[in-house]
Design a protein around this motif. Structure first.
Motif, PDB file in Angstrom:
ATOM      1  N   GLY A 516       0.822  -1.202   0.000  1.00  0.00           N
ATOM      2  CA  GLY A 516       0.000   0.000   0.000  1.00  0.00           C
ATOM      3  C   GLY A 516       0.863   1.261   0.000  1.00  0.00           C
ATOM      4  O   GLY A 516       0.617   2.188  -0.765  1.00  0.00           O
ATOM      5  N   PHE A 517       1.874   1.286   0.851  1.00  0.00           N
ATOM      6  CA  PHE A 517       2.761   2.451   0.887  1.00  0.00           C
ATOM      7  C   PHE A 517       3.469   2.632  -0.454  1.00  0.00           C
ATOM      8  O   PHE A 517       3.578   3.754  -0.965  1.00  0.00           O
ATOM      9  CB  PHE A 517       3.797   2.311   2.001  1.00  0.00           C
ATOM     10  CG  PHE A 517       3.322   2.861   3.313  1.00  0.00           C
ATOM     11  CD1 PHE A 517       2.987   4.194   3.434  1.00  0.00           C
ATOM     12  CD2 PHE A 517       3.187   2.051   4.426  1.00  0.00           C
ATOM     13  CE1 PHE A 517       2.541   4.717   4.632  1.00  0.00           C
ATOM     14  CE2 PHE A 517       2.746   2.553   5.624  1.00  0.00           C
ATOM     15  CZ  PHE A 517       2.418   3.890   5.733  1.00  0.00           C
ATOM     16  N   THR A 518       3.938   1.528  -1.029  1.00  0.00           N
ATOM     17  CA  THR A 518       4.639   1.638  -2.306  1.00  0.00           C
ATOM     18  C   THR A 518       3.712   2.222  -3.372  1.00  0.00           C
ATOM     19  O   THR A 518       4.071   3.185  -4.074  1.00  0.00           O
ATOM     20  CB  THR A 518       5.103   0.244  -2.759  1.00  0.00           C
ATOM     21  OG1 THR A 518       5.580  -0.455  -1.622  1.00  0.00           O
ATOM     22  CG2 THR A 518       6.185   0.344  -3.794  1.00  0.00           C
ATOM     23  N   VAL A 519       2.516   1.626  -3.470  1.00  0.00           N
ATOM     24  CA  VAL A 519       1.569   2.084  -4.488  1.00  0.00           C
ATOM     25  C   VAL A 519       1.190   3.543  -4.240  1.00  0.00           C
ATOM     26  O   VAL A 519       1.204   4.381  -5.155  1.00  0.00           O
ATOM     27  CB  VAL A 519       0.312   1.182  -4.483  1.00  0.00           C
ATOM     28  CG1 VAL A 519      -0.798   1.794  -5.305  1.00  0.00           C
ATOM     29  CG2 VAL A 519       0.658  -0.187  -4.987  1.00  0.00           C
ATOM     30  N   GLY A 520       0.882   3.876  -2.978  1.00  0.00           N
ATOM     31  CA  GLY A 520       0.421   5.222  -2.667  1.00  0.00           C
ATOM     32  C   GLY A 520       1.471   6.266  -2.986  1.00  0.00           C
ATOM     33  O   GLY A 520       1.185   7.290  -3.610  1.00  0.00           O
ATOM     34  N   ILE A 521       2.703   6.007  -2.586  1.00  0.00           N
ATOM     35  CA  ILE A 521       3.751   7.007  -2.797  1.00  0.00           C
ATOM     36  C   ILE A 521       4.058   7.149  -4.280  1.00  0.00           C
ATOM     37  O   ILE A 521       4.173   8.267  -4.810  1.00  0.00           O
ATOM     38  CB  ILE A 521       5.009   6.629  -1.995  1.00  0.00           C
ATOM     39  CG1 ILE A 521       4.719   6.782  -0.504  1.00  0.00           C
ATOM     40  CG2 ILE A 521       6.179   7.527  -2.367  1.00  0.00           C
ATOM     41  CD1 ILE A 521       5.801   6.284   0.385  1.00  0.00           C
ATOM     42  N   SER A 522       4.128   6.011  -4.983  1.00  0.00           N
ATOM     43  CA  SER A 522       4.490   6.141  -6.396  1.00  0.00           C
ATOM     44  C   SER A 522       3.352   6.771  -7.198  1.00  0.00           C
ATOM     45  O   SER A 522       3.608   7.587  -8.086  1.00  0.00           O
ATOM     46  CB  SER A 522       4.882   4.781  -6.969  1.00  0.00           C
ATOM     47  OG  SER A 522       3.918   3.836  -6.630  1.00  0.00           O
ATOM     48  N   PHE A 523       2.102   6.451  -6.883  1.00  0.00           N
ATOM     49  CA  PHE A 523       0.989   7.060  -7.629  1.00  0.00           C
ATOM     50  C   PHE A 523       0.879   8.549  -7.333  1.00  0.00           C
ATOM     51  O   PHE A 523       0.397   9.310  -8.163  1.00  0.00           O
ATOM     52  CB  PHE A 523      -0.335   6.365  -7.278  1.00  0.00           C
ATOM     53  CG  PHE A 523      -0.612   5.151  -8.108  1.00  0.00           C
ATOM     54  CD1 PHE A 523       0.415   4.276  -8.448  1.00  0.00           C
ATOM     55  CD2 PHE A 523      -1.894   4.861  -8.534  1.00  0.00           C
ATOM     56  CE1 PHE A 523       0.168   3.157  -9.198  1.00  0.00           C
ATOM     57  CE2 PHE A 523      -2.155   3.726  -9.306  1.00  0.00           C
ATOM     58  CZ  PHE A 523      -1.123   2.882  -9.631  1.00  0.00           C
ATOM     59  N   SER A 524       1.292   8.954  -6.128  1.00  0.00           N
ATOM     60  CA  SER A 524       1.146  10.359  -5.778  1.00  0.00           C
ATOM     61  C   SER A 524       2.023  11.246  -6.640  1.00  0.00           C
ATOM     62  O   SER A 524       1.716  12.415  -6.830  1.00  0.00           O
ATOM     63  CB  SER A 524       1.516  10.583  -4.317  1.00  0.00           C
ATOM     64  OG  SER A 524       0.580   9.964  -3.511  1.00  0.00           O
ATOM     65  N   TYR A 525       3.105  10.702  -7.130  1.00  0.00           N
ATOM     66  CA  TYR A 525       3.981  11.508  -7.977  1.00  0.00           C
ATOM     67  C   TYR A 525       3.456  11.617  -9.395  1.00  0.00           C
ATOM     68  O   TYR A 525       3.964  12.404 -10.186  1.00  0.00           O
ATOM     69  CB  TYR A 525       5.401  10.939  -7.957  1.00  0.00           C
ATOM     70  CG  TYR A 525       6.146  11.365  -6.726  1.00  0.00           C
ATOM     71  CD1 TYR A 525       6.580  12.675  -6.587  1.00  0.00           C
ATOM     72  CD2 TYR A 525       6.363  10.484  -5.685  1.00  0.00           C
ATOM     73  CE1 TYR A 525       7.236  13.088  -5.443  1.00  0.00           C
ATOM     74  CE2 TYR A 525       7.020  10.883  -4.543  1.00  0.00           C
ATOM     75  CZ  TYR A 525       7.459  12.191  -4.433  1.00  0.00           C
ATOM     76  OH  TYR A 525       8.099  12.594  -3.291  1.00  0.00           O
ATOM     77  N   VAL A 526       2.465  10.780  -9.729  1.00  0.00           N
ATOM     78  CA  VAL A 526       1.859  10.875 -11.058  1.00  0.00           C
ATOM     79  C   VAL A 526       0.588  11.692 -10.913  1.00  0.00           C
ATOM     80  O   VAL A 526      -0.252  11.388 -10.077  1.00  0.00           O
ATOM     81  CB  VAL A 526       1.501   9.467 -11.576  1.00  0.00           C
ATOM     82  CG1 VAL A 526       1.004   9.556 -13.008  1.00  0.00           C
ATOM     83  CG2 VAL A 526       2.686   8.550 -11.456  1.00  0.00           C
ATOM     84  N   THR A 527       0.436  12.733 -11.675  1.00  0.00           N
ATOM     85  CA  THR A 527      -0.779  13.527 -11.592  1.00  0.00           C
ATOM     86  C   THR A 527      -1.741  13.049 -12.674  1.00  0.00           C
ATOM     87  O   THR A 527      -1.435  13.097 -13.858  1.00  0.00           O
ATOM     88  CB  THR A 527      -0.472  15.018 -11.811  1.00  0.00           C
ATOM     89  OG1 THR A 527       0.634  15.342 -10.973  1.00  0.00           O
ATOM     90  CG2 THR A 527      -1.653  15.857 -11.436  1.00  0.00           C
TER      91      THR A 527
END
Lengths: 570, 98
Positions: A516-527
């Protein structure tokens, strides 16, 4: 220091200290009366039944007295619960019927097997206080899904989180009802079906009319009963010391602790036959430090992200008083834990056994006043936790799911009827589940903690402490974590994969948290979109606490619903 | 509404959170390290054989952790509240601009 109690509107909870002291006095008198009766030779069955039923009667009466027709009181207790009261009720729900027997017997289980559980359990409150208590309160929301929906400005996040609350809450509620019902049945010498039905009936009466308002009142009383049950050996010994001082040489701990209650508690827990016991004793890494750390972390993260505990922090007056409430509940737990762990040592005192008459602690029998007291403590703990979960579930279903999807423009009266119907339906459904299923409750508890950790921990941490986090990342995080832990469970149970890090099937939540942390952090950098609203709202977290968004406390039941300051602008 | 103190407040809040979590992690690892049972699983338990002998057992460490964690949390709450007040002490409550 903010004086949250000096708000413009009088607190609904002024009478709580008086009520709690009266209840303590009544318990004291009841115990004294019953111990006199026991000494006089009254049948044990009667004493146990009285000890079990009278507190339940009080809870039901308080639930009826706290009835309300105001939606704000029904759903979030008026939004001005004092910090101290929130602390006590949070601690009572936090202990619950699952953990109360566990820490009572912490030093008597073999190999200190419950130590990592208790450690993680306490640490979760620290995590809760430091990470979530204040930011979660800042948006003035009523439920955790609503908080997420408002913070990230997305109804989809709110719906998914609402669904996940149900997924997490129902197994947890089942375990509480199972434990409470079975312990109650033992006290009454009845079948476990009767116990479960009686337990559900009391639970329903105490929350269906008063909602969160009733739940707060009864939970405070239940907290008092729990402390009283732990303290009862001390109280009885003290009474005896006052009335007939004896030479202190004859006082001493017997070497053998009475086995009957210990065995009974161990049978309730049965920790060695659960997946946690397997992980600690027989798993691939057993004997090393990893199982201890893994179990403690698992419980810390899992319990800290349980929605019903977090939603207790939403009912306080301001974000700084919700922080203070977490501190108070830690102090309350300290009291309970220190007293509770010494419980069995005190029970072994010879004077106590002579004091309570021949039936007090017979080897092999679990009867007598002391045993009945501790059992009613467990029932009270289970009632407190299950009323909190029941209210969190029903608020979530009626507010986040039904009112968002089906009837967005319902009137206040329709909403309150809807909330009551939902409480009734959930209670009936879960009692049916608890009645029909015969599971090891700790496995079910582990499963729901694992789901809670995977579904809510990463998303809550990121949305409370990171302004870049946005809606797409949020539901990807929740779905990825939940699906990963479910998938791990199925894969391990069907034997198609080995044990990752030695985790049994039910403990895949930690892997879900990582993912979850991996997905959340990486998706947050994609707008994904140019929507800046949630960035704007996130700046609210960065403001000092005085500017909390809160709902006007004036409840106009016959008029319009008080206007909320933030709505999801979908 | 952007207040002059916003950035300072947010930085301090996060620093406070990080410091508290770090301290908590240290206590957590100490408790795990000293609270784990001995490697011999069949060793008999002896609950009341003197304070020093029982110091390594989980109960004492659990209580110790409780105590430290309570102090830690009270400190955190107090520091947070002071932060809130000093940042908004003189400011009037502004209108909501959301």
């Amino acid at each position: 220091m903010t004086l949250s109690s000096l708000g413009p509107h009088p607190s609904l909870y002024k009478g709580v200290p008086l009520a709690l002291s009266l209840f303590t006095l009544a318990l004291f008198l009841l115990t004294g009366l019953l111990s006199v009766m026991e000494k006089a030779g009254v049948v044990v069955v009667l004493i146990e039944a009285l000890m079990a039923l009278l507190p339940l009667l009080v809870f039901a009466m308080v639930g009826i007295l706290a009835r309300t027709m105001k939606l704000s009181k029904y759903h979030w207790g008026g939004k001005n619960v004092p910090a101290g009261l929130t602390g006590v009720t949070l601690a009572a729900c936090f202990v619950g019927g699952n953990f109360f027997p566990l820490f009572l017997s912490v030093i008597f289980l073999p190999e200190y097997i419950s130590f990592p559980i208790v450690l993680g359990w306490v640490s979760s409150l620290v995590l809760c206080a430091v990470l979530f208590a204040s930011p979660v309160r800042k948006f003035g929301s009523k439920t955790i899904p609503e908080f997420l929906g408002v913070r990230l400005q997305s109804n989809l996040v709110r719906l998914i989180a609402g669904g996940l609350v149900i997924l997490v809450g129902i197994p947890f509620l089942c375990t509480e009802i199972l434990v409470g019902g079975q312990v109650l049945a033992t006290s009454l010498n009845a079948t476990s079906t009767t116990g479960i039905l009686l337990f559900s009936a009391v639970l329903l009466i105490s929350v269906v009319l008063g909602g969160v308002n009733g739940a707060v009142w009864t939970q405070a009383l239940q907290g008092v009963l729990m402390v009283f049950a732990c303290l009862s050996p001390v109280i009885l010994l003290g009474l005896d010391q006052l009335t007939s001082p004896m030479i202190s040489e004859s006082i001493g701990f017997t070497g053998v602790v009475s086995n009957s209650l210990t065995e009974q508690l161990a049978a309730i827990i049965d920790i060695e036959n659960t997946s946690i016991g397997w992980f600690l004793i027989q798993g691939p890494y057993a004997g090393g430090l990893w199982p201890v750390i893994g179990t403690a972390l698992f419980f810390a993260i899992g319990i800290a992200s349980l929605p019903h505990l977090l939603s207790k922090l939403l009912g306080t007056g301001s974000s700084s008083s919700s922080r203070r409430a977490a501190g108070y509940s830690l102090s309350f737990l300290l009291l309970l834990m220190v007293v509770g762990s010494a419980y069995f040592l005190l029970l072994a005192d010879e004077r106590l056994q002579s004091l309570l008459g021949p039936n007090a602690l017979d080897q092999g029998h679990q009867n007598g006043l002391i045993a009945a007291l501790i059992r009613s403590g467990i029932v009270a703990a289970a009632l407190a936790a299950s009323s909190a979960i029941l209210m969190a579930l029903s608020t979530s279903i009626s507010r986040d799911l039904i009112e968002t999807l089906v009837v967005p423009h319902a009137s206040l009266n329709q909403k309150i009827v809807l909330a009551r119907v939902v409480v009734l339906l959930i209670c009936a459904f879960v009692s049916y589940l608890a009645y029909s299923e015969n599971l090891l409750f700790l496995d079910m508890l582990t499963m729901s903690l694992s789901l809670a950790a995977a579904a809510f921990f990463p998303v809550l941490v990121l949305s409370c402490w990171w302004s870049r986090f946005h809606a797409t990342a949020a539901y990807s995080t929740m779905l990825a974590g939940t699906l990963a832990s479910l998938f791990y469970t199925v894969a391990v149970a069907s034997g198609s994969t080995g044990f990752w890090f030695g985790f049994p099937a039910e403990m895949g939540g930690l892997l879900g948290v990582l993912l979850g942390f991996t997905v959340g952090i990486s998706f947050s950098y994609v707008t994904f979109s140019k929507d800046e609203r949630c960035f704007h709202l996130a700046s609210l977290l960065e403001q000092p606490g005085e500017r909390d968004l809160s709902i006007d406390l004036v409840d106009t039941s016959d008029g319009e619903e008080p206007e909320e300051l933030i709505e999801v602008k979908a | 509404m952007r207040t002059p103190n916003r950035v300072a407040y947010w930085t301090k809040t996060r620093a406070l959170m990080a410091a508290t979590l770090m301290l908590w992690l240290i206590f957590f690892s100490i408790a795990v390290f000293y609270g784990t049972p001995d490697s011999d699983p069949n060793a008999p338990q002896n609950e009341l054989s003197g304070f020093s002998a029982s110091l390594s057992n989980s109960y004492v460490w659990g209580c110790f952790l409780f105590f430290v964690a309570s102090v830690l949390i009270s400190w955190f709450c107090g520091a947070q509240d002071r932060l809130d007040e000093s940042s908004t002490g003189s400011s009037q409550r502004p209108g909501n601009t959301l």
